[in-house]
Design a protein around this motif. Sequence first.
Motif, PDB file in Angstrom:
ATOM      1  N   ALA A  59       0.828  -1.211   0.000  1.00  0.00           N
ATOM      2  CA  ALA A  59       0.000   0.000   0.000  1.00  0.00           C
ATOM      3  C   ALA A  59       0.860   1.257   0.000  1.00  0.00           C
ATOM      4  O   ALA A  59       0.554   2.237  -0.691  1.00  0.00           O
ATOM      5  N   ILE A  60       1.950   1.225   0.763  1.00  0.00           N
ATOM      6  CA  ILE A  60       2.845   2.389   0.806  1.00  0.00           C
ATOM      7  C   ILE A  60       3.546   2.566  -0.533  1.00  0.00           C
ATOM      8  O   ILE A  60       3.664   3.690  -1.040  1.00  0.00           O
ATOM      9  N   ARG A  61       3.997   1.475  -1.141  1.00  0.00           N
ATOM     10  CA  ARG A  61       4.656   1.577  -2.449  1.00  0.00           C
ATOM     11  C   ARG A  61       3.682   2.111  -3.495  1.00  0.00           C
ATOM     12  O   ARG A  61       4.046   2.892  -4.376  1.00  0.00           O
ATOM     13  N   PHE A  62       2.414   1.687  -3.404  1.00  0.00           N
ATOM     14  CA  PHE A  62       1.391   2.205  -4.324  1.00  0.00           C
ATOM     15  C   PHE A  62       1.189   3.705  -4.117  1.00  0.00           C
ATOM     16  O   PHE A  62       1.117   4.466  -5.091  1.00  0.00           O
ATOM     17  N   GLY A 111       4.369  -6.739  -7.118  1.00  0.00           N
ATOM     18  CA  GLY A 111       5.290  -7.816  -6.796  1.00  0.00           C
ATOM     19  C   GLY A 111       5.113  -8.288  -5.361  1.00  0.00           C
ATOM     20  O   GLY A 111       5.188  -9.491  -5.073  1.00  0.00           O
ATOM     21  N   ILE A 112       4.869  -7.341  -4.471  1.00  0.00           N
ATOM     22  CA  ILE A 112       4.631  -7.677  -3.067  1.00  0.00           C
ATOM     23  C   ILE A 112       3.247  -8.297  -2.886  1.00  0.00           C
ATOM     24  O   ILE A 112       3.068  -9.288  -2.176  1.00  0.00           O
ATOM     25  N   ASP A 113       2.254  -7.673  -3.545  1.00  0.00           N
ATOM     26  CA  ASP A 113       0.864  -8.134  -3.427  1.00  0.00           C
ATOM     27  C   ASP A 113       0.252  -8.221  -4.825  1.00  0.00           C
ATOM     28  O   ASP A 113      -0.234  -7.215  -5.355  1.00  0.00           O
ATOM     29  N   PRO A 114       0.268  -9.395  -5.448  1.00  0.00           N
ATOM     30  CA  PRO A 114      -0.299  -9.531  -6.797  1.00  0.00           C
ATOM     31  C   PRO A 114      -1.773  -9.188  -6.874  1.00  0.00           C
ATOM     32  O   PRO A 114      -2.302  -9.008  -7.970  1.00  0.00           O
ATOM     33  N   HIS A 115      -2.442  -9.089  -5.729  1.00  0.00           N
ATOM     34  CA  HIS A 115      -3.861  -8.753  -5.707  1.00  0.00           C
ATOM     35  C   HIS A 115      -4.112  -7.266  -5.409  1.00  0.00           C
ATOM     36  O   HIS A 115      -5.220  -6.899  -5.016  1.00  0.00           O
ATOM     37  N   HIS A 116      -3.098  -6.462  -5.585  1.00  0.00           N
ATOM     38  CA  HIS A 116      -3.297  -5.016  -5.429  1.00  0.00           C
ATOM     39  C   HIS A 116      -3.869  -4.497  -6.753  1.00  0.00           C
ATOM     40  O   HIS A 116      -3.148  -4.060  -7.654  1.00  0.00           O
ATOM     41  N   TRP A 117      -5.193  -4.563  -6.867  1.00  0.00           N
ATOM     42  CA  TRP A 117      -5.861  -4.314  -8.152  1.00  0.00           C
ATOM     43  C   TRP A 117      -5.658  -2.889  -8.650  1.00  0.00           C
ATOM     44  O   TRP A 117      -5.506  -2.660  -9.860  1.00  0.00           O
ATOM     45  N   GLY A 136       9.773   6.546 -12.245  1.00  0.00           N
ATOM     46  CA  GLY A 136       9.759   6.224 -10.822  1.00  0.00           C
ATOM     47  C   GLY A 136       8.431   5.632 -10.393  1.00  0.00           C
ATOM     48  O   GLY A 136       8.372   4.703  -9.572  1.00  0.00           O
ATOM     49  N   ALA A 137       7.355   6.157 -10.967  1.00  0.00           N
ATOM     50  CA  ALA A 137       6.026   5.641 -10.637  1.00  0.00           C
ATOM     51  C   ALA A 137       5.891   4.187 -11.075  1.00  0.00           C
ATOM     52  O   ALA A 137       5.372   3.345 -10.329  1.00  0.00           O
ATOM     53  N   GLU A 138       6.380   3.873 -12.283  1.00  0.00           N
ATOM     54  CA  GLU A 138       6.289   2.497 -12.773  1.00  0.00           C
ATOM     55  C   GLU A 138       7.090   1.559 -11.867  1.00  0.00           C
ATOM     56  O   GLU A 138       6.645   0.444 -11.564  1.00  0.00           O
ATOM     57  N   ARG A 139       8.238   2.009 -11.423  1.00  0.00           N
ATOM     58  CA  ARG A 139       9.057   1.192 -10.522  1.00  0.00           C
ATOM     59  C   ARG A 139       8.305   0.870  -9.236  1.00  0.00           C
ATOM     60  O   ARG A 139       8.276  -0.280  -8.783  1.00  0.00           O
ATOM     61  N   GLU A 140       7.675   1.877  -8.644  1.00  0.00           N
ATOM     62  CA  GLU A 140       6.985   1.671  -7.373  1.00  0.00           C
ATOM     63  C   GLU A 140       5.721   0.829  -7.545  1.00  0.00           C
ATOM     64  O   GLU A 140       5.394  -0.005  -6.698  1.00  0.00           O
ATOM     65  N   LEU A 141       4.995   1.051  -8.631  1.00  0.00           N
ATOM     66  CA  LEU A 141       3.770   0.277  -8.857  1.00  0.00           C
ATOM     67  C   LEU A 141       4.085  -1.185  -9.155  1.00  0.00           C
ATOM     68  O   LEU A 141       3.373  -2.092  -8.706  1.00  0.00           O
ATOM     69  N   GLU A 142       5.157  -1.431  -9.891  1.00  0.00           N
ATOM     70  CA  GLU A 142       5.574  -2.813 -10.116  1.00  0.00           C
ATOM     71  C   GLU A 142       6.001  -3.465  -8.794  1.00  0.00           C
ATOM     72  O   GLU A 142       5.743  -4.655  -8.561  1.00  0.00           O
TER      73      GLU A 142
END
Length: 537
Positions: free
Chosen positions: A143-146, A170-176, A160-166
Amino acid sequence: MTIAPRSPKRQAIESLNRRSWSEALELASHLIGLDSLDPELRFIAGVASLELGDARAAQDHLQHAVAMDPARSDFSLYLARACAASQQYRAALDAANRAENLLAPDNAAGFDMLGVVLVQCHAYAQAVQAFGRASELAPDDAAIRFNLGTALTFNGDLAGAERELEAAVGIDPHHWRAHHSLSHLRKQTTGSNHVRRLTDLAAQSSGRVTATTFLNMALGKELEDLGDYDRAFQCYTVGKSAPRKLLRYSRDKEAALFHALSAGLPPHRHPSGKGEESPDPIFIVGMPRTGTTLVDRILSSHPLVQSAGELHNFPSAWKRSMGGPSFEMFNPDHILAAGRRPMDWHQLGKDYIESTRALRGALPFFTDKLPQNYLYLGYIANALPNARLVCVRRHPLDTCLSNFRQLFAPESPYFDYSYDLLDIGHYYVLFHRLMTHWNRIFPGRILEVSYEQLVKDQETNSRVILSHCGLEWDERCLAFQENTSPVATASAAQVRRPLYSSSIGRWKRYERQLAPLRDSLAAAGIDMQAMMPGPAG
């Protein structure tokens, strides 16, 4: 062995921790009557009030808590949240800055909450720093990375945004939401896309509304980028139909709302008293996804204009002026009843101007580009007689399709119409008729800008927009993509690129699927060619 009963204060704390907001508020309020000097009781009452939607009561309780114990960072953080919820951004920023100085250096959750408040206050650069600190402390918190990725998007750091969203998925594949945001950061290509990942996740998530919505809307966007329009439309339809069943949207209720707004300012009624004379605001309105952000970027590239973003300040001031806390903004009966009473136009305008001071910067003019301000445009015209008003229009079918393709904030009351194409078409007709009404009452006040003509001839139309706003021509307005100010709208990625025409006539890709929509618009008297004006002015 006899178990000692829990103290009333402990019960209030436990209710708060269980998120039993009403119970926590009731217990805390009772105890405050017995001991008004306990700051923790004020904190419990403030948090519960905020969660129940009473931001003003929350502010009162939390201000008492901070005054009694100014060293508590959580007291100041929640006060900042309450102030931001009331659009009191200067007070929110003051409380947020105080909280930042009090936060323990290892408090990841505190820095994350601080970032959320700073985003609400449009302080996006500070928000990136706060989320960045939280991410350093809790790198495995999706959630914090999102949140960090979202703030970086607003600031234009798309890599940078793409890096953090990926990292988030990666941490939570269900972060829709993260999957959905990734699909919109850039145009997907055959060599670089997420179609397989999204397809697999969507197949695993059948029957789950949130997952079905975000994944299918993301998949639709990526398939459209790749030119697979039939599958893209199918995904949009699946994505939008999932939440629509829960919303119980009513066209009749929406029509009653629009009628009440226009009936409150009929053509023959003139304002009693003068409004606030400030010439500072420039309102940019229109249906969502019609080019309002583009016009905002052009105007805010002028050296005398600051973009304040999408402000909810006027609707909030309007609500207070129409009836205060008990007034329901989307209740037609309340609007009609309030419209029969005299309106203090000067106070309404003054309240709005005062509420925006923390967001405007030091430049002479500022833009407020909340698209839905067209609902209140007549009230704005009376309350702020020197404000400049710009309405952006786009081909009706492209407008409706863009609203269908976009997943708006689910928690917002403005977008319930957007989950069905024919509902969107009905809403478009209401919008068109309301704008006709405002133009009839205030001839010459509202500049209507054609998105298509602006894209076709940027300079000619930009000159007309600037002239309408009382601004001298400046060449920098042609290079809006070089504007470095943050963008917190669905167009955050697009406006970082030079002007492009690929969005014009997008509806032709879906001509077969849009046939029922086109028929319904035609039956309502919408002339597709008449909606394509020449250069502005």
